[in-house]
Write a protein that holds these residues in place. Sequence first.
Motif, mmCIF file in Angstrom:
data_model
loop_
_atom_site.group_PDB
_atom_site.id
_atom_site.type_symbol
_atom_site.label_atom_id
_atom_site.label_comp_id
_atom_site.label_asym_id
_atom_site.label_seq_id
_atom_site.Cartn_x
_atom_site.Cartn_y
_atom_site.Cartn_z
ATOM 1 N N ARG A 141 0.796 -1.224 0.000
ATOM 2 C CA ARG A 141 0.000 0.000 0.000
ATOM 3 C C ARG A 141 0.826 1.271 0.000
ATOM 4 N N SER A 142 2.141 1.116 -0.144
ATOM 5 C CA SER A 142 2.959 2.316 -0.176
ATOM 6 C C SER A 142 4.079 2.140 -1.189
ATOM 7 N N ARG A 143 4.565 3.273 -1.663
ATOM 8 C CA ARG A 143 5.681 3.237 -2.601
ATOM 9 C C ARG A 143 6.686 4.283 -2.134
ATOM 10 N N VAL A 144 7.929 3.838 -1.983
ATOM 11 C CA VAL A 144 8.963 4.737 -1.486
ATOM 12 C C VAL A 144 9.992 4.940 -2.581
ATOM 13 N N THR A 145 10.310 6.196 -2.908
ATOM 14 C CA THR A 145 11.375 6.458 -3.872
ATOM 15 C C THR A 145 12.462 7.282 -3.191
ATOM 16 N N GLY A 146 13.651 7.247 -3.752
ATOM 17 C CA GLY A 146 14.778 7.961 -3.159
ATOM 18 C C GLY A 146 15.729 6.977 -2.493
ATOM 19 N N ASN A 147 16.694 7.507 -1.767
ATOM 20 C CA ASN A 147 17.712 6.655 -1.158
ATOM 21 C C ASN A 147 17.798 6.874 0.341
ATOM 22 N N ILE A 148 18.083 5.771 1.047
ATOM 23 C CA ILE A 148 18.336 5.852 2.486
ATOM 24 C C ILE A 148 19.674 5.161 2.726
ATOM 25 N N PHE A 149 20.749 5.933 2.698
ATOM 26 C CA PHE A 149 22.058 5.322 2.908
ATOM 27 C C PHE A 149 22.386 5.290 4.393
ATOM 28 N N LEU A 150 22.644 4.092 4.895
ATOM 29 C CA LEU A 150 23.122 3.983 6.275
ATOM 30 C C LEU A 150 24.457 3.253 6.210
ATOM 31 N N GLY A 151 25.510 3.957 6.572
ATOM 32 C CA GLY A 151 26.840 3.380 6.472
ATOM 33 C C GLY A 151 27.137 2.923 5.054
ATOM 34 N N GLY A 152 26.653 3.690 4.052
ATOM 35 C CA GLY A 152 26.983 3.405 2.662
ATOM 36 C C GLY A 152 26.024 2.464 1.961
ATOM 37 N N GLU A 153 25.200 1.719 2.699
ATOM 38 C CA GLU A 153 24.259 0.793 2.064
ATOM 39 C C GLU A 153 22.910 1.457 1.874
ATOM 40 N N ASP A 154 22.264 1.205 0.755
ATOM 41 C CA ASP A 154 20.976 1.839 0.494
ATOM 42 C C ASP A 154 19.833 0.972 1.026
ATOM 43 N N PHE A 155 19.262 1.391 2.149
ATOM 44 C CA PHE A 155 18.174 0.621 2.754
ATOM 45 C C PHE A 155 16.917 0.639 1.885
ATOM 46 N N ALA A 156 16.761 1.728 1.111
ATOM 47 C CA ALA A 156 15.553 1.843 0.303
ATOM 48 C C ALA A 156 15.515 0.782 -0.786
ATOM 49 N N ALA A 157 16.694 0.283 -1.160
ATOM 50 C CA ALA A 157 16.748 -0.696 -2.242
ATOM 51 C C ALA A 157 16.719 -2.132 -1.728
ATOM 52 N N MET A 158 16.674 -2.308 -0.422
ATOM 53 C CA MET A 158 16.767 -3.659 0.138
ATOM 54 C C MET A 158 15.450 -4.422 0.019
ATOM 55 N N SER A 159 15.564 -5.722 -0.100
ATOM 56 C CA SER A 159 14.377 -6.582 -0.089
ATOM 57 C C SER A 159 13.898 -6.685 1.359
ATOM 58 N N PRO A 160 12.620 -7.082 1.555
ATOM 59 C CA PRO A 160 12.117 -7.223 2.928
ATOM 60 C C PRO A 160 13.012 -8.152 3.756
ATOM 61 N N ARG A 161 13.549 -9.166 3.100
ATOM 62 C CA ARG A 161 14.380 -10.117 3.809
ATOM 63 C C ARG A 161 15.689 -9.490 4.274
ATOM 64 N N GLN A 162 16.309 -8.727 3.380
ATOM 65 C CA GLN A 162 17.552 -8.027 3.762
ATOM 66 C C GLN A 162 17.267 -7.016 4.865
ATOM 67 N N MET A 163 16.113 -6.376 4.767
ATOM 68 C CA MET A 163 15.744 -5.346 5.735
ATOM 69 C C MET A 163 15.583 -5.966 7.117
ATOM 70 N N ARG A 164 15.013 -7.166 7.155
ATOM 71 C CA ARG A 164 14.831 -7.836 8.457
ATOM 72 C C ARG A 164 16.159 -8.059 9.158
ATOM 73 N N ARG A 165 17.215 -8.234 8.381
ATOM 74 C CA ARG A 165 18.521 -8.509 8.980
ATOM 75 C C ARG A 165 19.128 -7.265 9.631
ATOM 76 N N VAL A 166 18.799 -6.099 9.096
ATOM 77 C CA VAL A 166 19.408 -4.889 9.665
ATOM 78 C C VAL A 166 18.504 -4.193 10.673
ATOM 79 N N ARG A 167 17.199 -4.410 10.522
ATOM 80 C CA ARG A 167 16.251 -3.748 11.416
ATOM 81 C C ARG A 167 16.372 -4.348 12.818
ATOM 82 N N GLY A 168 16.574 -3.521 13.791
ATOM 83 C CA GLY A 168 16.771 -4.011 15.154
ATOM 84 C C GLY A 168 18.239 -4.225 15.474
ATOM 85 N N ARG A 169 19.077 -4.328 14.432
ATOM 86 C CA ARG A 169 20.502 -4.540 14.651
ATOM 87 C C ARG A 169 21.288 -3.268 14.372
#
Lengths: 337, 333
Positions: B63-91
């Motif tokens: 239900r949402s669409r996000v455009t642009g970049n979210i670089f955290l320590g050089g990695e673009d979180f906006a481009a991550m798959s839900p699975r990759q995101m789960r690995r960094v979220r909370g960590r």
Amino acid sequence: MRTATAVPIITAHEVGIHFPVAGGRTLRAVDGVSLEVHRGETFGVIGESGSGKTTLGRALVCLERPAAGRVLHDGDDPYRLSAAALRRHRRDFQVVFQDPNAALDPRMTILRSVREPLDVAGELPRAERTRLALEMIERVGLNPEFADRYPHELSGGQKQRVCIARVLTLRPALIVCDEAVAALDVSIQADILNLLADLQREFGLTYVFITHNLGVVAHISDRIAVMYLGKIVELAATELIEARPLHPYTRALLSAEPVALPSHMRSHQRIVLHGELPSPVSPPSGCRFRTRCPMAVTRCMQDVPAWREVEPEHFCACHFAEDVGDAIVPQRPGGTP
Amino acid sequence: MTDALLDVRDLSIHFRSGAREVQVTRKVSFTIAPGEVVGLVGESGCGKTVTGLALMGLLPRGRSRVTGNIFLGGEDFAAMSPRQMRRVRGRRISMIFQEPMSALDPVFTIGEQISETLRAHRDVSVGEARARAIEALTQVGIPEPELRYDAYPHQLSGGMRQRAMIAIALVCEPQLLIADEPTTALDVTVQAQIVEVLGGLCARLGMAMLFITHDLGLVAETCSRLVTMYAGEVVEEGHIDDVLVRPRHPYSSGLLRSLPALAQRKATLPAIPGRVPTVAEMPAGCRFRPRCAHARSVCEDPQSLVDSGNGHVRCCRQEELVLPGALRGEVAA
């Protein structure tokens, strides 16, 4: 304004409001509170959640019957009135609540909500009631077009204006504002505070302003009562409370309030209190604040501090009020001119 | 801006409802340095919380669409798959919310909820997780942490619950904490405690924080930089003391001027007229124009966020306007 001989619009004498709780115990939400509210003033009540400020506000306008002590309106006991006369009498004492969503019936148009108090009073012809309601809707700064709308079509600030309009239709003498601006964004809050000040001048209203927000209470109040766990711990004119707080709790409250000033102008030392408000079902012995008080000594555990006039017109319940007053106190920027 | 920990670039968030799509934030850009505490302010409906949720990858995908970049320590979180995101979220990035009671799971003890976070990201034994959880409870100032490990959320007070939330968010020692109105539901003396805990932890762990709040006083006391959002856009960004003394955007100035604590007692407060426009009523050009006392015909053109020397401002009249800040006129002069 007030004169020494004028009868206060509200006098509370040793008022106690008790609620039964599980285990046959009693919760003393308000415990031995005495105060006077003078006609035309804004009387601020500040305290944290659970301090009893809302219950006190309700008691002052006869929505809660005291289990101990007395509440007098203009020197007379409203509970001596007949039921019908008390109902009439209540029109003079109104309340504006925190959450306008809960205070307005979602199925009633704004006009009907504002007119409802007049409908209940039933003394005027319908056309006259509608006219008065529309007049009040405009007076609180709403476009008369809003009259036929429903609450969900309005923003929070607009809904709070509706709530103010509807209590004004009965031309009360006193309004208890119970966290009336707490749910609003800061710019909207400023609007409502300005409106309340205008209405006070226009209608000669007296306010009892209940809030946890020090900035708000200090801005609009003439006098402030500080509540802690069912008791008033300090009461004085706003300037005195700000410039020379005599109770350690007041001092901590003043210092805990974040102020939007650049770092070099925030000179005050923040006093971070330990712990949280104890249960009002079993309050601490002696001074109720002693469990969190940085100044507490053995005496505070044994003796209940007397409510006394430490300095002229400056009341406080602390054994060491004089010492607190002489300590360096936080200065707030806007406060005293 | 190569040394930034978080570099948000042109973050636009769109919500879909059926065939319709509405844009709720437009090209939001800001940075946070390692260990820096940045305040994000604005009225309700300005897009603060959705921005925080987007950084966490917590917006509903369908239900949402996000455009642009979210670089955290050089990695673009906006481009991550839900699975990759789960690995960094909370960590690497964590978030705490306004109402801890609805953020905590009522059927698990707070100790279990801290251990769960830890074991999801780190290869630790149950016993070690318990020890680390108790240590986290100690760090956030919860008394008797061994006993509290087995307490359920309903057994704690509001302040203690928020401390427990912070413990969960911090147990993996993330680089960035997003705190969304963490003290709004708390009393002022408890708020002071939580702010002290958060400030202490940031300093001790070298953690950066994005502090989302509507309370400019809190920002002044906790943050070194301030980002002001209005109607889905960043309108001003700068050092906190600079913005407090000399705000460059009329909206930042208006927010400060409406604070009763800063005004002369009983004086009429300079409120901002009107309210934040909804997506449907968004004005063309400067979005603040209908509420702005300084609006001119030039303001009907779209505004861009430009460098103001020591910050960024989205106002074409910023050079010529001298706007009042937190200090009263006579003090500032």
